[in-house]
Write an enzyme that holds these catalytic residues in place. Structure first.
Site, PDB file in Angstrom:
ATOM      1  N   HIS A  20      -8.138  -5.073  -0.748  1.00  9.11           N
ATOM      2  CA  HIS A  20      -7.006  -4.330  -0.210  1.00  9.11           C
ATOM      3  C   HIS A  20      -6.690  -4.778   1.226  1.00  9.11           C
ATOM      4  O   HIS A  20      -7.579  -4.945   2.055  1.00  9.11           O
ATOM      5  CB  HIS A  20      -7.274  -2.830  -0.209  1.00  9.11           C
ATOM      6  N   ASP A  33     -10.195  -3.333  -5.050  1.00  9.33           N
ATOM      7  CA  ASP A  33      -9.287  -2.406  -4.382  1.00  9.33           C
ATOM      8  C   ASP A  33      -9.285  -1.107  -5.175  1.00  9.33           C
ATOM      9  O   ASP A  33      -9.103  -1.124  -6.404  1.00  9.33           O
ATOM     10  CB  ASP A  33      -7.885  -3.022  -4.350  1.00  9.33           C
ATOM     11  N   SER A  41       0.839  -1.202   0.000  1.00  6.17           N
ATOM     12  CA  SER A  41       0.000   0.000   0.000  1.00  6.17           C
ATOM     13  C   SER A  41       0.875   1.254   0.000  1.00  6.17           C
ATOM     14  O   SER A  41       1.654   1.468  -0.913  1.00  6.17           O
ATOM     15  CB  SER A  41      -0.952  -0.044   1.200  1.00  6.17           C
TER      16      SER A  41
END
EC number: 3.1.1.71
Length: 410
Positions: A380, A350, A192
């Protein structure tokens, strides 16, 4: 009295149903477990909004509860030696094989950067500790997990600079010798926001004429790579998906740059671009870089350009939006050509899916060796759901596939 009890029961039932219900597609594995997990995230987010609105605590300070709840104390065991270190003023945790190498064989190394939207997270969270130990034992590697400073106390480029200082320090020949590292077998990785930092420092190292040791690989796990268009097909398709809805990702971007709430509102409306950043929209034109299957029925239109009267800091934000250290997708093809081989993991459900897909396309077009691991039923943060009670099978598969790639390519 009875009617009051019935009303309370109905209200509680409605609230529970609201918190549990999420528009989760049927092909996501363990849907009910994800619904229950997401109900906690949604409840905490609502509490954070309430606290901020009444002036008790800012939103991200309340959301930090997630980091504290997952915190562990990394300690050595019979297979992994764990030490707290300081690399050029930045706190890191170093994981390495406990036994010495009698043959003198040099080891791999991975610098790992945790996620959390530059505002949350820590290398001392249970899932990151477990991942680091797994990499040590499976790869006979040294893992350096970086505790970079967080927003909103520290805005960009502090996080990038913290990570870059760690990289420069660690890649010094004397430090590598001290940890028995093969200088030709070093990678950077992150998930991320950590994937964002990993991509950015990889690009920066390649341009640094004083840097003699270069990375062999970069492994980016559902990375966030651009701040210019927050209305790509994946942002639209997955705006209400669990764990990272669009509103939270936009908050992360806004806090990374500034605490100015007017900028947050502009980013929410996707009206935050200015002439300087608009000139770089060609690098995030998803109509050019997304495969047809991921465009679906969405039609491309470039985000509007900020007018001069918009209520944001006109002196600094244009420069920050256009800075590739914040948005690694903005660099020209010439910069991409010299980058090391890459592993890019994306998930269908996501908001950041298209960031990763566009980077894969651009890297391949530039001649970089890229392995793209796409999870059609993925969401995610799944890689971090590998510890009880948020223990998802897909998270374990992601971890095994990711470590297998490192074993074969590093």
């Amino acid at each position: 009295m009875r009617s009051r009890g019935v009303f309370t029961l109905v209200l509680f039932g409605a609230l529970t149903a609201y918190l549990l219900y999420s528009p989760i597609p049927s092909n996501i594995e363990e849907r009910w477990k994800l619904m229950l997990t997401d109900s906690f995230f949604k409840s905490l987010s609502h509490l954070a909004e309430l606290c901020e609105n009444v002036g008790l605590l800012d939103y991200m300070r309340v959301m930090m509860f997630i980091t504290f709840a997952e915190r562990v104390i990394p300690v050595s065991d019979d297979r992994v030696k764990v030490t707290d270190e300081n690399f050029d003023g930045i706190e890191v945790i170093v994981y390495q094989p406990y036994q010495q190498e009698p043959s003198g064989e040099l080891r791999r190394a991975i610098i790992y950067l945790h996620g959390g939207g530059w505002c949350l997270g820590s290398s001392r969270m249970g899932p990151y500790d477990l991942l680091a130990r797994h990499m040590v034992t499976e790869l006979n590697a040294v893992i350096v997990s970086v505790e970079y400073r967080l927003a909103p106390a520290y805005h960009f480029p502090v996080q990038f600079e913290d990570v870059y200082r760690v990289m420069k320090y660690f890649l010094h020949s004397d430090v590598l010798k001290g940890y028995h590292i093969n200088p030709e077998r070093i990678a950077v990785s992150g998930d991320s926001a950590g994937g964002n930092l990993a991509a950015a420092v990889t690009q920066q190292l390649q341009k640094d004429p004083t840097q003699h040791v270069q990375l062999k690989a970069q492994a980016l796990i559902y990375p966030v790579l651009q701040a210019l268009d927050l209305n790509t097909p994946s942002y639209q398709q997955n705006k209400h998906m669990p764990i990272l809805p669009r509103t939270l990702m936009v908050r992360f971007w806004s806090e990374y740059f500034t605490s100015d709430k007017s900028f947050l509102r502009a980013m929410m409306d996707n009206t935050h671009n200015n002439p300087e950043s608009a000139a770089l929209l060609k690098f995030v034109n998803w109509s050019s870089y997304l495969p047809d299957a991921y465009r679906q029925t969405y039609n491309y239109s470039a985000p509007p350009v900020l007018n001069e009267k918009a209520p944001v800091d006109s002196l600094s934000l244009p420069r920050l939006l256009a800075d590739p250290r914040a948005s690694p997708l903005l660099v020209p093809d010439a910069t991409l050509r010299s980058l090391p081989k890459a592993y890019v993991l994306t998930c269908e459900y996501d908001v950041l899916r298209d960031d990763g897909l566009m980077y894969v396309t651009r890297l391949r077009n530039a001649g970089v060796d890229v392995t793209h691991a796409h999870y059609p039923g993925g969401f995610h943060g799944a890689l971090m759901f590998i510890t009880w009670p948020t223990d998802f099978e897909i998270g374990h598969r992601m971890m095994e596939n990711y470590v297998t790639w490192l074993k074969q390519n590093l």
